[in-house]
Each structure stands twice: as C-alpha cells, then as structure tokens.
Design a protein around this motif. Structure first.
Motif, short mmCIF file in Angstrom:
data_model
loop_
_atom_site.label_atom_id
_atom_site.label_comp_id
_atom_site.label_asym_id
_atom_site.label_seq_id
_atom_site.Cartn_x
_atom_site.Cartn_y
_atom_site.Cartn_z
N MET A 1 0.82 -1.18 -0.08
CA MET A 1 -0.04 -0.05 0.07
C MET A 1 0.87 1.01 0.01
O MET A 1 1.81 1.33 0.69
CB MET A 1 -0.86 0.09 1.25
CG MET A 1 -2.19 1.07 1.15
SD MET A 1 -2.90 1.18 2.73
CE MET A 1 -2.36 2.64 3.37
N VAL A 2 0.60 2.30 -0.95
CA VAL A 2 1.34 3.28 -0.90
C VAL A 2 1.09 4.21 0.46
O VAL A 2 -0.43 4.16 0.74
CB VAL A 2 0.74 4.18 -2.07
CG1 VAL A 2 1.86 5.28 -2.29
CG2 VAL A 2 0.68 3.35 -3.29
N ASN A 3 2.10 4.82 1.07
CA ASN A 3 1.68 5.58 2.33
C ASN A 3 1.03 6.74 1.81
O ASN A 3 1.24 7.49 0.82
CB ASN A 3 2.76 5.47 3.23
CG ASN A 3 3.81 6.31 2.75
OD1 ASN A 3 3.57 7.39 2.23
ND2 ASN A 3 5.13 5.91 2.97
N VAL A 4 0.58 7.43 2.94
CA VAL A 4 -0.26 8.46 2.42
C VAL A 4 0.62 9.74 2.14
O VAL A 4 0.22 10.66 1.39
CB VAL A 4 -1.40 9.11 3.96
CG1 VAL A 4 -1.96 10.37 3.80
CG2 VAL A 4 -2.01 7.94 4.23
N LEU A 5 1.69 10.01 2.78
CA LEU A 5 2.62 10.91 2.43
C LEU A 5 2.97 10.86 0.89
O LEU A 5 3.27 11.96 0.11
CB LEU A 5 4.01 10.94 3.51
CG LEU A 5 4.29 12.25 3.86
CD1 LEU A 5 3.55 13.20 4.46
CD2 LEU A 5 5.56 11.88 4.94
N ARG A 7 1.23 9.75 -1.42
CA ARG A 7 0.05 10.03 -1.98
C ARG A 7 -0.18 11.59 -2.29
O ARG A 7 -0.29 12.35 -3.25
CB ARG A 7 -1.22 9.65 -1.45
CG ARG A 7 -2.04 8.66 -2.30
CD ARG A 7 -3.35 8.05 -1.58
NE ARG A 7 -3.07 7.12 -0.98
CZ ARG A 7 -3.88 6.20 -0.43
NH1 ARG A 7 -5.28 6.72 -0.35
NH2 ARG A 7 -3.50 5.01 0.07
N LYS A 8 0.30 12.30 -1.14
CA LYS A 8 0.43 13.78 -1.04
C LYS A 8 1.28 14.05 -2.27
O LYS A 8 1.23 15.07 -2.99
CB LYS A 8 0.82 14.33 0.18
CG LYS A 8 1.46 15.73 0.27
CD LYS A 8 1.74 16.10 1.59
CE LYS A 8 2.36 17.64 1.57
NZ LYS A 8 3.42 17.81 0.92
N SER B 109 -3.85 18.20 -0.27
CA SER B 109 -3.83 17.39 -1.18
C SER B 109 -4.34 16.07 -0.76
O SER B 109 -4.22 15.18 -1.40
CB SER B 109 -2.49 17.57 -1.93
OG SER B 109 -1.60 17.09 -0.97
N LEU B 110 -4.75 15.75 0.48
CA LEU B 110 -5.19 14.67 1.06
C LEU B 110 -6.65 14.53 1.46
O LEU B 110 -7.08 15.60 1.88
CB LEU B 110 -4.30 14.07 2.02
CG LEU B 110 -2.91 13.92 1.97
CD1 LEU B 110 -2.17 13.49 3.43
CD2 LEU B 110 -2.71 12.78 0.98
N GLU B 121 -0.93 5.87 10.24
CA GLU B 121 0.30 5.12 9.60
C GLU B 121 1.60 4.96 10.48
O GLU B 121 2.30 4.38 10.44
CB GLU B 121 0.47 5.80 8.38
CG GLU B 121 -0.31 5.27 7.27
CD GLU B 121 0.25 5.71 5.85
OE1 GLU B 121 1.15 6.42 5.73
OE2 GLU B 121 -0.59 5.34 4.96
#
Ligand SMILES: Nc1ncnc2c1ncn2[C@@H]1O[C@H](COP(=O)(O)OP(=O)(O)OP(=O)(O)O)[C@@H](O)[C@H]1O
Ligand SMILES: [Mg+2]
Lengths: 789, 243
Positions: A1-5, A7-8, B109-110, B121
């Motif tokens: 899974m791609v981490n959220v950071l 994704r940003k 952006s999230l 996380e």
C-alpha cells in the motif's frame, strides 16, 4: 500500500505537472547532451587511438621530387627517428564513366612483401595486390561505393600520360585518409577523390621510380623532439626536391579529425553544465515556492510526529521523480542522438568506429550529475523544510517585504502607473532571480546562435572566394611546366571563352628565424580569372616587382609592406632569393604569396611557362571540352568550380541543418522552462494580489500585464546578453575549429541569425506566457481570496 | 501566584514548571511566558483562557513538545522533555500527543480519510481512520478533499486526525476560533465525547470564557503568567453552552 505521504507527493506533483515536466525536459536535454557529446568524443578519440596504433600511423610526413633509396637510410639515422618508410605517391586522373571531369586518384606504393610498416591499409573486402601483377590496386572504399566498384571491377587511370585499366582487387581504408581530401581541396568528395594502393614494383615501372622514392613517412621514438627531426629531415631531403616535412598536426586528415575532437571536448562539459544549471535554478524557484506554500503542512506533519528526515525525504523524492523522469528521457534521447551523431561522423571520418549501443558509465555520470545539480538547486528550500519549527504550524508567515525600486525614483518616472510599479517592485524584491532568469534566457539565445552561425560565414566566404577571387569555371593543372604557347592551344579548344595561365611553385618563405612552407603564384599582368583583395575587400593590384602575401603569413613572418623577406625555392636551382613585400591581401585558405608571372620567372631563372590554366567556359559545350582536356597527356587534374561548390554546400549544409535544429530545440526547452516556471511561481505568489485587483475592477488583460510584465522584463534583459554570449561562444568555437594557417573562417554572425535566435526565444516565452495566462484568466477569484496563505 | 488547587494530589501526566519563553525580535525581547506552573491531570478536560497575546498558544506548544521553553522544566510523568533533543521531542509527539489547530491545518492534497491515515500510519495502536471519522460524524465525507469541506467539517477531520492515534493527551488551540456558534458547539461536543469515552487528557485553548463551563478545570493566563487556576464545580455539556 502506498503510504499517505507518498500520495500527497503524487498529487502535489500532478498539480505541478507543467512545471515538473518542463524542468524534467531541461534535465533530459542536459543528460542527452552530455551522453551524446561524451559518447561521440570517446568513440572518436578511442577509435582514433586504436586505429593509429594498430595501423601504425606515421608521426612525420615528407614529400620530395625523387631520391635514391639510400637517402632513406640517412633519414633513419636522424636522432629521434625510430623507423622510416620510403614510398612512391603519385597523382593520377581517373576518367570515370558518368563524371564530367575525371576524378583524382592518389596512388601509394605497397611494399613487395608483407604489409606497409607504416600507414598500413585496412582491407575491407578483397585482398592485397600481388606483386608482379602490375595493374592490381586496392581502392578507397567510399569511392568504390560511389562508383559501384567491387573486387574484380576495373578503373580507368591515366598513369604518366598513358591510359591504363586498373583492376580493383580490394576495397580499403587507411589512417592516412580518415578524412579524405585531395591535395588543395576544400571538402571531402567521395565521388571524385580516391586514394589507391599499388605494388611498388608496378608503380616504379609506370612512373620510372626504380630504386627511388618521392614520399617518406617516419615514426618517432617516444619523447623525440619532433621539431628537431623536421629540421634534420628537411636538410637531408633538400637536394632531392623536398617539399618540407611536417607532423601529424599538419597532416590534413589527422588535423581535421583532431579539430573535431577538440571541439567536442570543448562543449562536452560546457553545454550540459548550462542545462543542468538552468534545471537547478528552476528547481530552486519552484521548490522554494512550494516549501513556502506548504509551511503549514510541513509544520503539521511534524507536529503529528513525523521526523525531520521524513519531511526532507518527502521533498527529495519529489525532485528525484523529476530527475528520474528527465534522466530516462535524456538517456533514451541521448543514446539515440549519440548514435545519430556517430552516423553523421561516419559519413565524414572513415575509421573503424568502436561504438557500443550506449556508453553506460557516461550515462551513469550524466544521471549522477543531474541529481547533484537538482539537490544543490533545492538545497536551500530543503533546508528550510527540514528545519522549520513545528510551532510555526499555528502562525501564518509574515507578509513579504517590498521596497521601492530605484527605477521608481528616477525623475521622469514619477507619474508611473501603479500597475507598472507593481512589476518593478516584484523584480526589485528578488533581483537575483531576475538576473538568473535573464541569464537562462541569455544562454538559450546564445546556444541558438552557436547552432546557426556556422552557416553565416559560408555565404560570404563562398561569394568572396568563388565569386570574386576565383572567377574561372574550370582549372587545369599540368604534371610539368608547359610553355606559354600551350595557352593558345587551350584557347582554341571547343567552348573555351577565356584562358589565363599561371605559374605556381612551392617555396619556403623566411624572415629571420620565422618560416612557413607554402606556394608562390605568378599571375599574368592582365589576370582576369584570379583576383586578389585586401582585408577591406578592395581589389589589390599585383605590383610590378615585389610580392603580395596573405596577411596571416605576414603576421607569422612579422613582415610589413616594404620589408625584404627570403624565398627558398624548391625547384630549379633551389636557391634562396630576396623579395620585397609590397602589400598584404586577405584570403580564406592557405598562406600563399603572389607576384607578377614575369617576376616569378626571373626568380626561378626560367623561360615563361605555366603549370595551371584557368578557363571560362560556354556551359553548353562543357562536356565536349572535358573530353578533350582529359585526352591531353600532360594534364594532371581538372577541377570544376561548380562541383566543388556544390559539394561544399551539400556537405556543410546538411550537417549544419541538423545541428541548428537540435540546438534550437534544446534552447527552446530552456526558454520555455524558464518563462513558464517563473510565471507559474509568480502567479502562485501573487494570485491574491491579482485576484484583489480583478475584484477592484481591473480587466484580465491589465492583470496579465502585471504578471507577465515581470517575465517580459527578464526576457528583454536576456536577449542582448544572449547575443553577446553567443558571439563570444562562436568566436571560441571558431578558434578551436580551424587552424588559421590553413583556413580562416571569418567571424561573422548575420543579422538573420541574431533575429532568428531572438524570435525563437520570444516565441517560446510568449507560448509559455500564454499557457500561464490561461490559468490567470480562469483564476477563481472567490477561491483565491478565501484561502489563507 | 494562585493557591495550589485541591486536585493537586491527583497525578499530573504533563506539567509545566517555572516555564518562561522569550522571543527575540531584533533588539526587543518579547516575554511570552514569564514563569508558568501548570499541571495537566490524567483524564481531565482543562480549558486555557486569556486575552490575545497572553501566551496561551506558546504554553500549549511547549506542553505539546512543539516548542522548547527558554527556561524551566516540562515534565511528562517525571521525565523532563524540555531538556530533550529534537529527535526525542518528535518521538514524544508521535507517541503521546494529538493536536488540533485553530486553522485546521489539513493537508489540502489529501482526502479526509487520508489526512487521518497520515497519523494512523505512524502510530502503534491507532483507531481505524474510518472509525475516527465516524466518531466525529463524518463517515459520509470520508473521501472529500479539505477544499470540499466546510470549516466545521474540516475542524472535525482535524479532531479525528488528532484522536485517531488514541493519544494520551489531546491539545486543542482555539478549535472553534474560525467557526460559527452552532458548528463550534458541534466541535466541542466531539472533544467532550473523546475526553469522556476514551479518557483522553485534554487541554483546550479558547478566549471565549463561556466555553470554560464544560471544563473540569479552568486556567487563565494574563500577560505570560497564570492569573487563576480553578476547578469547575458543575460541568455543563457543550450543547448547553451559550455565548
Ligand atoms: N515566533 C514568535 N516570535 C515572536 N514573538 C512571538 C512568537 N510567537 C508568539 N510571540 C509573541 O508572544 C506573545 C504570546 O503569543 P501567543 O501566540 O502565545 O498568544 P495567544 O495567547 O495564543 O494569543 P491569541 O489568543 O491571539 O492566539 C505575543 O505577544 C506574541 O506576539
Ligand atoms: Mg493563540
């Protein structure tokens, strides 16, 4: 899974895709440039070294009239000489079917047994001539290809006045003819010039050279003093009609190849460095802005508990994606371009080229260099992001500081419009950015000039050389001097409108310790077909007595008009004569001197003769004339000016076009990236101001003018600077390109080239500005004003 | 100095001891805090009151290890975090503290869910992001970006983000500052709910005195010093607040 950071990161990049892409393109161009130039440099350099080594290319070359073989032993005894190889080299005419004027051949002798100890021949197909079979030859492969010759084909050749049928037994190349250009020629011409190799015994018989040689090449011991060897060799060969020994630096093929390699070397660091510097600068602009915009986000991410290093890595990754994208594009493009460039070179330089598909270490270096540039570029922004204290999350950044710019204080500008003032203040707020942006534009423009100026000098050179100086249609060289009466015969040949006869003789010009080997030309008093010009393009008259020399030769000899110089003759009694320099002239090629034909005869103590005739011809009867000329036994070579010109144009023209196109594209990438990124960042910084103005009633056009005015100022500052940079660069390249003693390219950049470069840069700028303006037009007034910065 | 309050025998999870903070602004020193002693007791909901510029944010930032004091100690269960380095401060924030800021500070952006996931996380025993969003009543707006949410909704996402890691301590700097009355109440209800149901020790900054009635304890700052520190006799539920 791609981490959220991440994704940003991805979404931020998508939002900046225009900017990321333009910067990636600049990186790509830098990488491609480096790979192309480096690969070409290595391929040419390595191939040269390997070829010269394996085929034992000589260090010193000398031609002479004729010497008995025993003289070679005396040359061998010269200090510093490791081995010598005496040969027979003869010029012949090859009346090929399908050619108007005969092609020129240069036959080089092969030893009775084994391979030549020096300047060996690379046989591409077929075999070596067998000694004893008199008419077998190896022939230069490119010439064979042009004329569809194969082992087994025959070639007509005039040997010593007699037409022979030579049998081609093999196609060959030689380190001596990597760049094959006939003696005195301007451009290589595969169709019209053919080095050939024939057994020594056959040549000796055909040219009556038994037990003698007329050309000698030597290899030197490591560390030998070449200058001293040249002097000693000249002294030995002097009584045998020696024409002056020279080293590799004056061997035509070798010096042209060296010049090309030196030129690539000069650009191999410079050009890519410009692109990477621009990329670094743009990354700096874009990332500084992004980090400023994201201060709040950075702080909150840290407040949540992410480490500084994670934040730093986050931005580093973003840059990496841009650089990786640029590198992938650049490596691909560079590999292709390097290949294309080597293909282009393969058309000029005939040597076994060591070329792999992609020079991996070179590619890796290029990618590493762009990473370093990128990291340096964002270094400051990155530092800010990493060290930003998280408590900042709660505090809005303090308003930007503006100052009145000094321009505003200029008296005439008191009543300047407020909107114009905004442009000046913005520029003044970041003078360095303005300077660097202008520098980017300037480099782009300079690169376009570099890519195009070469063409500019050609027109005037050709015009001067072939339009005004050499006015003949055909020139004919004779194997030996013929009496002046011969001119009358030529004048009556079909189609001949006008004939001039000349006497040329090889000499050494001397003045004190300074000397040069060249030729002295005797012109008839009423010379119509050859005219001389001074540097100021004034026609120069040939004086009654005394000599006119090219100004480069005058500089070398440090001789002024009125001075007496010495002329060592290499014909007749080979004596030394004193002559007075009566003036200097300007010519693009060579170091020759001119005098009245009559004076030259006196100097040589001979009766009136000619060895060159220039003809003006009725085009309708040219073919007929050619046939008649080729039948004259004393004719050594026939040159048709138009063919020469066409060849020259064709050869330089095609290469120039490719280079111009590529460099223009590259420069466009810079111009677009600089303007687009600056404008985007400017828009981001000032969208609030601009939205406010729109709300106050400013029109879109007025608001755009404020935003784009700043870009316009940068572009207009960059243009003149770029012209100066381009001019400097062009001069530097020229100096590398040609040995001024052989060929002087005038430093000439046409106004079209200046205009073209400015137009390309402006067009790129306008295009980028329009892209940004579209964003400005769709500026969401409410949205912008609502957001907190 | 106010009298030590009756609850002092209860254990303080986090406490400021003689904390000062001086900002150097060119030649002038700004004394934001001038010797502050404030404990934060396990499980309580504390409200920090005071006029603008009195040092509330500065104190909260120092308690939350976002900033370090110029002098004094900040004890987390007898451990002095004021003396800790940048790395330890980050670890402390990561493991123990949840923040809610006045201006929400969502990453634009999230999406809402991703803003919460940003925290889950990197923590040990987080709530599921959807669970945290459910807690603030935003299940149906999970996949919206901040720009597509109203101010109140954004603030609730910020709260979800702060509580999703199940922090021991929740620090909120004027969570209702940018919100209208009704939305403000809704946000306060969420904070109150988290404090009650999860037992999270909570400090809330406000300059709306009426909000103080929902607290267990009310500390007032004035000009960088504690002006008063009192327990609330009867807590009012946020729904009953008026101002
Ligand atoms: N980074 C800083 N640099 C300089 N001065 C600061 C800084 N941060 C805060 N201050 C000053 O410290 C004092 C206290 O600030 P703080 O933000 O803690 O006040 P506050 O009580 O939270 O006010 P408000 O209710 O307006 O948010 C103020 O005078 C402020 O100007
Ligand atoms: Mg505050």
């Amino acid at each position: 899974m791609v981490n959220v950071l991440d994704r940003k990161l991805f979404r931020d990049l998508m939002r900046l895709k225009g900017q990321a892409l333009t910067i990636a393109l600049v990186v790509a161009v830098g990488v491609a440039n480096y790979i192309t130039l480096r690969s070409a440099w290595r391929a040419l350099g390595d191939s040269r070294a390997a070829y010269y080594e394996q085929y034992r290319f000589a260090d010193v070359f000398a031609r002479l009239k004729r010497a008995p073989d025993s003289v070679a032993d005396r040359v061998q005894d010269v200090r510093g000489v490791s081995s010598v190889y005496p040969r027979v080299v003869e010029e012949v005419l090859l009346p090929m079917v399908g050619l108007l004027t005969p092609a020129h051949g240069q036959i080089i002798s092969l030893p009775a047994q084994g391979r030549p100890p020096m300047n060996d021949v690379l046989v591409k197909s077929g075999r070596f001539p067998e000694s004893g079979r008199g008419n077998e030859v190896l022939i230069y492969e490119p010439f064979a290809k042009e004329h569809d010759l194969r082992p087994g084909s025959t070639v007509p050749a005039v040997l010593n006045g007699k037409l022979h049928e030579l049998i081609v037994v093999g196609l060959a190349l030689s380190p001596e003819y990597v760049f094959a250009i006939e003696p005195g020629g301007m451009a290589s011409d595969d169709e019209r010039f053919a080095p050939m190799w024939m057994s020594k015994s056959a040549m000796a018989a055909a040219f009556r050279m038994e037990g003698a040689f007329n050309d000698i090449v030597l290899r030197l011991e490591p560390g030998a003093d070449e200058k001293a060897v040249l002097i000693a060799v000249d002294r030995i060969l002097e009584p045998y009609g020696g024409l002056g020994a020279y080293g590799r630096d004056l061997q035509v093929s070798s010096s042209i190849l060296d010049g090309e390699i030196a030129q690539i070397e000069a650009m191999v660091l410079f050009l890519p460095a410009v692109f990477l510097a621009v990329a670094a600068f743009l990354l700096n602009v874009v990332f500084s802005r992004m980090v400023t915009l994201q201060r709040g986000q950075i702080a909150v991410i840290k407040a949540i508990g992410y480490r500084n290093s994670t934040v730093g890595l986050h931005y580093l990754k973003m840059v990496c994606i841009i650089v990786v994208l640029g590198s992938v594009l650049g490596v691909g493009f560079g590999a292709w371009l390097a290949d294309a460039m080597l293909d282009l070179y393969a058309g000029f330089f005939r040597l076994p080229m060591a070329r792999g598909r992609l020079d991996l270490p070179v590619a890796i270096n290029a990618v590493i260099a762009s990473f370093v540039a990128a990291v340096l570029g964002i270094g400051f922004a990155l530092h800010n992001a990493v060290t930003l204290p998280p408590a900042e999350a709660m505090r809005p950044p303090s308003p930007t500081r503006y100052r009145a710019s000094p321009i505003e204080r200029m008296p005439g500008l008191r009543r300047i419009r407020q909107s114009t003032m905004m442009v000046f203040r913005e520029i003044w707020r970041r003078p360095l950015r303005t300077v660097l942006s202008s520098a980017g534009i300037a480099f782009a423009l300079g690169i376009i000039i570099l890519g195009r100026f070469g063409k500019d000098a050609h027109g005037p050179i050709l015009d001067l050389q072939f339009g005004r100086q050499q006015r003949e249609d055909i020139s004919v060289n004779f194997t030996d001097e013929v009496e002046d009466r011969g001119l009358g015969y030529l004048a009556h040949l079909p189609g001949v409108d006008q004939v001039d006869g000349y006497r040329t003789t090889p000499v050494r010009f001397r003045s004190g310790p300074r000397w040069r080997d060249s030729i002295l030309v005797g012109l008839p008093p009423d010379s119509h077909l050859r005219r001389l010009f001074t540097r100021e393009f004034q026609p120069a008259r040939i004086p009654h007595s005394g000599i006119l020399i090219t100004d480069v030769l005058a500089d070398i000899l440090e001789a002024q008009p009125g001075d007496i110089i010495e002329v060592d003759l290499k014909e007749g009694d080979r004596g030394t004569r004193q002559v007075r320099v009566s003036g200097t002239i300007d010519e693009a090629f060579g170091l020759q001197g001119y005098m009245q034909k009559r004076s030259l005869h006196e100097l040589l103590r001979e009766k009136p003769t000619i060895n060159t005739a220039l003809l003006r011809v009725d085009p309708g009867r040219e073919a007929e004339l050619q046939a008649r000329l080729a039948d004259i036994p004393t004719v050594q070579s026939i040159h048709r000016k138009r063919t020469l010109l066409e060849k020259f144009e064709e050869q330089t023209g095609r290469t120039m076009q490719v280079i111009t196109l590529i460099l223009t594209l590259f420069a466009t990438a810079i111009a677009v990236a600089v303007v687009y990124n600056n404008a985007r960042v400017s828009l981001s910084v000032r969208s609030r101001d601009l939205a406010t103005l729109r709300v106050l009633g400013f029109t879109r056009a007025e608001v755009s003018a404020i935003l784009l005015g700043e870009q316009a100022v940068q572009v207009f500052l960059g243009i003149p600077v770029g012209m100066v940079l381009g001019t400097w660069g062009a001069r530097a390249l020229l100096e590398l390109q040609a040995d001024p003693e052989q060929f002087r390219m005038p430093m000439l950049i046409s106004s079209q080239t200046y205009a073209f470069s400015a137009v390309v840069v402006l067009a790129a700028a306008v295009l980028s500005a329009l892209l940004v303006r579209r964003r400005l037009d769709t500026l969401d007034l409410v949205g912008v004003l609502k957001t907190r910065e | 100095m106010p009298e030590p309050n009756p609850q002092s025998e209860r254990s303080a999870i986090l406490a400021a001891h003689d904390v000062t903070k001086v900002y150097r602004m060119g030649d002038v020193d700004v004394h934001a805090l001038r010797g502050v002693n404030v404990p934060l007791y396990e499980g309580e909901l504390m409200v920090l009151l005071g006029p603008s510029g009195s040092g509330k944010s500065t104190l909260l930032n120092i308690l939350g290890a976002l900033d370090v004091p110029s002098s004094g100690r900040v004890l987390y269960r007898d451990e002095d975090i004021a003396a800790a380095g940048e790395r330890e401060l980050t670890e402390f924030r990561r493991d123990h503290v949840g923040f809610v800021f006045q201006f929400y500070n969502l990453v634009p952006s999230l999406t809402a869910r991703e803003n919460v996931a940003l925290v889950t996380e990197i923590t040990e025993r987080p709530l599921d992001p959807s669970e945290a969003l459910e807690l603030v009543g935003l299940t149906d707006r999970m996949h919206h970006f901040p720009a597509q949410l109203s101010g109140g909704e954004q603030q609730r996402v910020a709260i979800a983000r702060a509580v999703a890691k199940q922090p021991e301590i929740l620090l909120c700097d004027e969570p209702t500052g940018a919100l209208d009355f009704k939305t403000g109440i809704r946000v306060l209800e969420v904070i109150d709910e988290v404090n009650r149901s999860l037992g999270t020790t909570t400090a809330v900054i406000t300059h709306h005195a009426p909000i103080a009635s929902m607290a267990d304890r009310v500390v007032s700052l004035s000009d960088g010093m504690v002006a008063s520190d009192r327990s609330n006799e009867k807590k009012v539920s946020p729904a009953d607040l008026t101002w």
